[in-house]
Write an enzyme that holds these catalytic residues in place. Sequence first.
Site, PDB file in Angstrom:
ATOM      1  N   ARG A  47       2.502  58.534 111.949  1.00  0.00           N
ATOM      2  CA  ARG A  47       3.692  58.262 112.836  1.00  0.00           C
ATOM      3  C   ARG A  47       4.042  59.347 113.888  1.00  0.00           C
ATOM      4  O   ARG A  47       4.443  58.925 115.134  1.00  0.00           O
ATOM      5  CB  ARG A  47       4.789  57.489 112.004  1.00  0.00           C
ATOM      6  CG  ARG A  47       5.864  56.910 112.918  1.00  0.00           C
ATOM      7  CD  ARG A  47       6.826  56.011 112.081  1.00  0.00           C
ATOM      8  NE  ARG A  47       7.547  55.117 112.869  1.00  0.00           N
ATOM      9  CZ  ARG A  47       8.998  55.029 113.103  1.00  0.00           C
ATOM     10  NH1 ARG A  47       9.634  56.191 112.529  1.00  0.00           N
ATOM     11  NH2 ARG A  47       9.304  54.389 114.007  1.00  0.00           N
ATOM     12  N   HIS A  51       3.786  58.742 117.874  1.00  0.00           N
ATOM     13  CA  HIS A  51       5.071  58.709 118.736  1.00  0.00           C
ATOM     14  C   HIS A  51       4.988  59.990 119.804  1.00  0.00           C
ATOM     15  O   HIS A  51       5.534  59.933 120.811  1.00  0.00           O
ATOM     16  CB  HIS A  51       6.473  58.916 118.073  1.00  0.00           C
ATOM     17  CG  HIS A  51       6.593  57.727 117.334  1.00  0.00           C
ATOM     18  ND1 HIS A  51       8.127  57.369 117.074  1.00  0.00           N
ATOM     19  CD2 HIS A  51       6.051  56.470 117.060  1.00  0.00           C
ATOM     20  CE1 HIS A  51       8.200  55.966 116.762  1.00  0.00           C
ATOM     21  NE2 HIS A  51       7.010  55.619 116.754  1.00  0.00           N
ATOM     22  N   TRP A 190       4.146  47.209 104.480  1.00  0.00           N
ATOM     23  CA  TRP A 190       3.568  46.142 104.893  1.00  0.00           C
ATOM     24  C   TRP A 190       2.505  45.363 104.101  1.00  0.00           C
ATOM     25  O   TRP A 190       2.126  44.450 104.063  1.00  0.00           O
ATOM     26  CB  TRP A 190       2.777  46.378 106.245  1.00  0.00           C
ATOM     27  CG  TRP A 190       3.604  46.584 107.492  1.00  0.00           C
ATOM     28  CD1 TRP A 190       3.947  45.718 108.374  1.00  0.00           C
ATOM     29  CD2 TRP A 190       4.220  47.807 107.774  1.00  0.00           C
ATOM     30  NE1 TRP A 190       4.790  46.379 109.277  1.00  0.00           N
ATOM     31  CE2 TRP A 190       4.838  47.532 108.929  1.00  0.00           C
ATOM     32  CE3 TRP A 190       4.297  49.125 107.304  1.00  0.00           C
ATOM     33  CZ2 TRP A 190       5.752  48.327 109.708  1.00  0.00           C
ATOM     34  CZ3 TRP A 190       4.970  50.020 107.952  1.00  0.00           C
ATOM     35  CH2 TRP A 190       5.912  49.637 109.096  1.00  0.00           C
TER      36      TRP A 190
HETATM   37 FE1  HIF Z   1       4.823  51.617 113.744  1.00  0.00          FE
HETATM   38  N1  HIF Z   1       6.539  51.380 112.945  1.00  0.00           N
HETATM   39  N2  HIF Z   1       5.457  50.677 115.262  1.00  0.00           N
HETATM   40  N3  HIF Z   1       3.045  52.346 114.560  1.00  0.00           N
HETATM   41  N4  HIF Z   1       4.298  53.059 112.163  1.00  0.00           N
HETATM   42  C1  HIF Z   1       7.099  51.912 111.925  1.00  0.00           C
HETATM   43  C2  HIF Z   1       6.472  52.815 110.889  1.00  0.00           C
HETATM   44  C3  HIF Z   1       5.400  52.962 110.805  1.00  0.00           C
HETATM   45  C4  HIF Z   1       6.562  49.869 115.689  1.00  0.00           C
HETATM   46  C5  HIF Z   1       7.645  49.942 114.748  1.00  0.00           C
HETATM   47  C6  HIF Z   1       7.719  50.703 113.611  1.00  0.00           C
HETATM   48  C7  HIF Z   1       2.377  51.234 115.711  1.00  0.00           C
HETATM   49  C8  HIF Z   1       2.970  50.537 116.308  1.00  0.00           C
HETATM   50  C9  HIF Z   1       4.383  50.131 116.199  1.00  0.00           C
HETATM   51  C10 HIF Z   1       3.197  53.603 111.883  1.00  0.00           C
HETATM   52  C11 HIF Z   1       1.879  53.600 112.793  1.00  0.00           C
HETATM   53  C12 HIF Z   1       2.178  52.903 114.020  1.00  0.00           C
HETATM   54  C13 HIF Z   1       8.529  51.385 111.569  1.00  0.00           C
HETATM   55  C14 HIF Z   1       9.409  51.915 110.323  1.00  0.00           C
HETATM   56  C15 HIF Z   1       8.822  50.792 112.755  1.00  0.00           C
HETATM   57  C16 HIF Z   1      10.076  50.219 112.974  1.00  0.00           C
HETATM   58  C17 HIF Z   1      10.034  53.248 110.847  1.00  0.00           C
HETATM   59  C18 HIF Z   1      10.898  53.707 109.623  1.00  0.00           C
HETATM   60  O1  HIF Z   1      11.811  52.991 109.354  1.00  0.00           O
HETATM   61  O2  HIF Z   1      10.558  54.748 108.701  1.00  0.00           O
HETATM   62  C19 HIF Z   1       6.270  49.026 116.667  1.00  0.00           C
HETATM   63  C20 HIF Z   1       7.567  48.080 117.282  1.00  0.00           C
HETATM   64  C21 HIF Z   1       5.124  49.180 117.136  1.00  0.00           C
HETATM   65  C22 HIF Z   1       4.300  48.495 118.453  1.00  0.00           C
HETATM   66  C23 HIF Z   1       3.963  47.080 118.093  1.00  0.00           C
HETATM   67  C24 HIF Z   1       1.063  51.855 115.859  1.00  0.00           C
HETATM   68  C25 HIF Z   1       0.107  50.876 115.695  1.00  0.00           C
HETATM   69  C26 HIF Z   1       0.318  50.011 114.411  1.00  0.00           C
HETATM   70  C27 HIF Z   1       0.661  52.295 117.134  1.00  0.00           C
HETATM   71  C28 HIF Z   1       0.932  52.959 114.674  1.00  0.00           C
HETATM   72  O3  HIF Z   1      -0.115  53.838 114.376  1.00  0.00           O
HETATM   73  C29 HIF Z   1       3.380  54.087 110.389  1.00  0.00           C
HETATM   74  C30 HIF Z   1       1.944  54.841 109.900  1.00  0.00           C
HETATM   75  C31 HIF Z   1       4.354  53.695 110.103  1.00  0.00           C
HETATM   76  C32 HIF Z   1       5.076  54.210 108.649  1.00  0.00           C
HETATM   77  C33 HIF Z   1       5.860  55.663 108.717  1.00  0.00           C
HETATM   78  C34 HIF Z   1       6.503  55.997 107.438  1.00  0.00           C
HETATM   79  O4  HIF Z   1       7.091  56.887 107.323  1.00  0.00           O
HETATM   80  O5  HIF Z   1       5.853  55.562 106.352  1.00  0.00           O
END
Ligand code: HIF
Length: 288
Positions: A47, A51, A190
């Site tokens: 993440r 970001h 998920w």
């Molecule tokens: Fe995420 N994402 N992401 N994301 N994400 C969260 C957590 C992770 C979006 C929202 C969220 C991508 C796209 C999008 C990861 C990787 C990627 C969370 C929860 C939210 C809300 C955060 C928390 O509460 O800790 C949205 C709106 C996206 C665009 C549609 C990417 C494609 C899937 C680019 C990507 O690589 C990962 C890994 C996490 C889990 C983080 C964790 O701490 O476990």
Amino acid sequence: SGDVKAKVSGPFVPTKEDYQKVYDEIARLLVEKDDYDDGSYGPVLVRLAWHASGTYDKETGTGGSNGATMRFAPESDHGANAGLKIARDFLEPVHEKFPWISYGDLWTLAGVCAIQEMQGPVIPWRPGRQDRDVAACTPDGRLPDASKDQNHIRAIFGRMGFDDREMVALSGAHSLGRAHTDRSGYDGPWDFSPTVFTNEFFRLLVEEKWSWKKWNGPAQYTDNTTKTLMMLPTDLALVKDKEFKKHVERYAKDSEVFFKEFSDAFVKLLELGVPFKTEERFVLKKNE
Ligand code: HIF
């Protein structure tokens, strides 16, 4: 004998082997520090890498992983980045051990390491990011908002230069990790193996029935069968949109195709806006 000249030492130019050492140290810490979340810092490192990179704007050429400006407020305080201090702090001892690496290179390399060590595809990577100062921070609002729909996904990832297929491929990274109520407000993983990179995100999107979770938190979906999993509104948008859904179905059926297309899209994501001096990418060896 006696006339050996002292070697003139120029600036340190790291080689592939030096980056492999950084990779190995991150991999070692991932194994050692297993007392976190579902047993791994891997997902939060992915993440962080995303970001740091996903702020890129192709029109102005601003943002992206070059600069590592999330070290500074205001960017570190942007709502979308809540919780990522945990990932940055995890990597601080690695930076102390290898102070020659830029934070931008370190954070993206850590994302690559995490994906590979969590049994994901090989992600070829190249160095070249240079740290910049607070003035290079991006404005708030460049990262996606999970409460929105497919138009928002296309606007945000289109701004970075991705097409539909790449947007869906990237989305498979949500097979990793979970949402936290004290970070985004959302809650849960998920799929059933949040520390293993798989195509389960797509399979569940297609095969499971999803309904609105009954709770006081932000609107999110839960699976009808176990009620332990979750999907964000932006995740469900991938099966509501016909063009997106085509790719969701392809990846649900064929893990190999997903791994290949994910890898290509993730390489592109990590390289957005970086003024590289070299063409060559390194394939760093997994530890596992
Ligand atoms: Fe995420 N994402 N992401 N994301 N994400 C969260 C957590 C992770 C979006 C929202 C969220 C991508 C796209 C999008 C990861 C990787 C990627 C969370 C929860 C939210 C809300 C955060 C928390 O509460 O800790 C949205 C709106 C996206 C665009 C549609 C990417 C494609 C899937 C680019 C990507 O690589 C990962 C890994 C996490 C889990 C983080 C964790 O701490 O476990």
